[in-house]
Design an enzyme around this catalytic site. Structure first.
Site, PDB file in Angstrom:
ATOM      1  N   ASP A 225      58.137  27.124  -4.623  1.00 37.32           N
ATOM      2  CA  ASP A 225      56.859  27.953  -4.875  1.00 37.32           C
ATOM      3  C   ASP A 225      56.358  28.905  -3.761  1.00 37.32           C
ATOM      4  O   ASP A 225      56.371  28.554  -2.537  1.00 37.32           O
ATOM      5  CB  ASP A 225      55.669  26.887  -4.948  1.00 37.32           C
ATOM      6  CG  ASP A 225      54.200  27.446  -5.349  1.00 37.32           C
ATOM      7  OD1 ASP A 225      54.123  28.509  -5.203  1.00 37.32           O
ATOM      8  OD2 ASP A 225      53.287  26.672  -5.162  1.00 37.32           O
TER       9      ASP A 225
ATOM     10  N   ASP B 156      56.230  33.718  -9.200  1.00 40.01           N
ATOM     11  CA  ASP B 156      56.465  33.035  -7.670  1.00 40.01           C
ATOM     12  C   ASP B 156      56.925  31.626  -7.799  1.00 40.01           C
ATOM     13  O   ASP B 156      56.810  31.113  -6.968  1.00 40.01           O
ATOM     14  CB  ASP B 156      55.458  33.524  -6.985  1.00 40.01           C
ATOM     15  CG  ASP B 156      54.191  32.628  -7.452  1.00 40.01           C
ATOM     16  OD1 ASP B 156      54.204  32.404  -8.729  1.00 40.01           O
ATOM     17  OD2 ASP B 156      53.171  32.619  -6.911  1.00 40.01           O
ATOM     18  N   GLU B 157      57.300  31.146  -8.933  1.00 39.25           N
ATOM     19  CA  GLU B 157      57.749  29.692  -9.190  1.00 39.25           C
ATOM     20  C   GLU B 157      59.049  29.448  -9.932  1.00 39.25           C
ATOM     21  O   GLU B 157      59.038  30.261 -10.960  1.00 39.25           O
ATOM     22  CB  GLU B 157      56.372  28.961  -9.696  1.00 39.25           C
ATOM     23  CG  GLU B 157      55.278  28.755  -8.897  1.00 39.25           C
ATOM     24  CD  GLU B 157      54.215  27.896  -9.447  1.00 39.25           C
ATOM     25  OE1 GLU B 157      53.879  26.903  -9.042  1.00 39.25           O
ATOM     26  OE2 GLU B 157      53.702  28.550 -10.387  1.00 39.25           O
TER      27      GLU B 157
END
Length: 402
Positions: free
Chosen positions: A6, A100-101
């Site tokens: 993350d 973003d993960e």
């Protein structure tokens, strides 16, 4: 063994990286220089109470020194693609969850490393080496617990929750701390006395299954650190393709409202054409003081033409809007399909397809809305933002923007 990577306040962190003078300063990313709503902010800004969705004016009242950074989606997409590609050196079993993960299934490669903590540190070092950015990593035996773990020590954190201790670790946590349990589901659970994860076993799984089906059974297991959902390695076709835009509060000028609807119609159409999708049914909505005005409307044929979609928006306003202040508009293509035969039997439709193709070619080369309906030409100052479900893949980063 499942890990969640993350990125910490991803967009804002990139802005601080590319602008060293902003390091350790409060930064808020907005949709262009004219953007009035915050997309994300740095941890330094969050310390002042600034959060996603807050109006820039209100944020400046909380933090007069706040730095506004116009979003640069192509840059964010570029960095995301670098990060996701680099993680293949850790394991080939990756689910890109969002821009973003990413989930990593480490089960098959555990013997290559020295335990979960070693893998977690390797992931963090690798992400930093290719991007210069910090991330948080959570590792456990299932995806929900791994995601929970990654959130616990942000920023730049790492937490490992052994599967044997997952149920015990989650027991005192509110059920809303788990990804996928929203206020509506939590309200239903509260009726049965389920407030914390540890309360879940007091209620039979069948109660949740009767109300939510497969999701209910999954939630019952999630709360005990036993989420059965496997990772998904393929990007699924979209169920919807939509665009929404916040506008000046209490906008009552019909011409202005129509401009915003036309803007969203053209963006939806251009994105469908980019991926060769068409749709016959569209969701159209406007947020007012009295709540959302909304409808599902049918074009009568499959289309990817912004003019057709805009005509549906005009009909929507005529039928449902009585002049009250508008705050936001939304246009969404429902159940888009690939390979549908468009209505090309009339000369006008053939000309429209040729016009759209030429417009797309110019805009792809020189920038969005270089060519557009006349009253949208000044909208080029409103850049796209990356879709929450953006997935790095082959092709140009522009293909994945909202």
């Amino acid at each position: 063994m499942i890990a969640l990577v993350d990125m910490d306040c991803f967009f804002a962190q990139i802005e601080q990286l590319d602008n060293p003078q902003w390091k350790n300063k409060p930064v808020a990313v907005t949709n262009g220089q004219l953007g009035s709503t915050i997309i994300t902010s740095s941890y330094q800004a969050r310390a002042f109470g600034i959060h996603t969705g807050m109006r820039l004016k209100q944020a400046r009242q909380l933090c007069p020194a706040l730095i506004q950074a116009p979003s640069r989606p192509q840059r964010y997409a570029q960095v995301s693609r670098q990060i996701m590609s680099s993680l293949l050196a850790i394991t080939p079993d990756i689910e890109v969850y969002s821009v973003d993960e990413a989930f990593l299934d480490l089960s098959r490669c555990q013997q290559l490393y020295f335990g979960a903590s070693d893998i977690g540190q390797r992931i963090k070092r690798r992400v930093f080496s290719v991007s210069g950015l910090r991330c948080s990593v959570g590792i456990s035996g299932d995806r929900t617990t791994a995601k929970f773990a990654a959130k616990k020590d942000k920023p730049d954190g790492m937490r490992v929750i052994h599967p044997a201790l997952a149920e015990q670790t989650l027991a005192p946590e509110l059920v809303t701390a788990l990804s996928g349990i929203n206020k509506g589901i939590a309200s239903f659970l509260a009726r049965y006395g389920i407030i914390c994860c540890g309360d879940m076993k007091r209620v039979p799984m069948s109660v949740l299954a009767k109300r939510f089906g497969h999701l209910g059974r999954r939630i019952w297991l999630m709360a005990q650190g036993k989420d059965p959902e496997p990772l998904s390695y393929n990007v699924k076709p979209p169920k919807t393709i939509g665009h929404g835009k916040v506008m000046p509060p209490q906008t009552r000028d019909k011409n202005v409202v129509l401009i915003y609807f036309q803007h969203m119609s053209e963006k939806v159409a251009a994105r469908m054409r980019c991926f060769h999708y068409q749709a016959e049914c569209f969701f159209i909505a406007a947020k007012t003081d009295q709540g959302w005005l909304k409808t599902k409307t049918h074009a009568g044929f499959y289309t990817d033409d912004g003019r057709v979609i805009y005509q549906l928006c005009q009909q929507f306003l005529q039928l449902y809007w009585s002049g009250q202040g508008v705050w936001q508009v939304q246009v969404t293509a429902l159940a888009p399909q690939q390979g549908k035969q468009l209505d090309l039997f009339t000369e006008d439709n053939q000309q429209r397809q040729q016009v759209n193709t030429a417009m797309d070619n110019v805009n792809h080369r020189y920038g969005e809305f270089t060519l557009a309906p006349a009253r949208l030409l000044d909208k080029s100052a409103m850049p796209n933002v990356i879709a929450p479900a953006w997935k790095p893949g082959p092709g140009s980063p522009r293909d994945y923007f909202l």
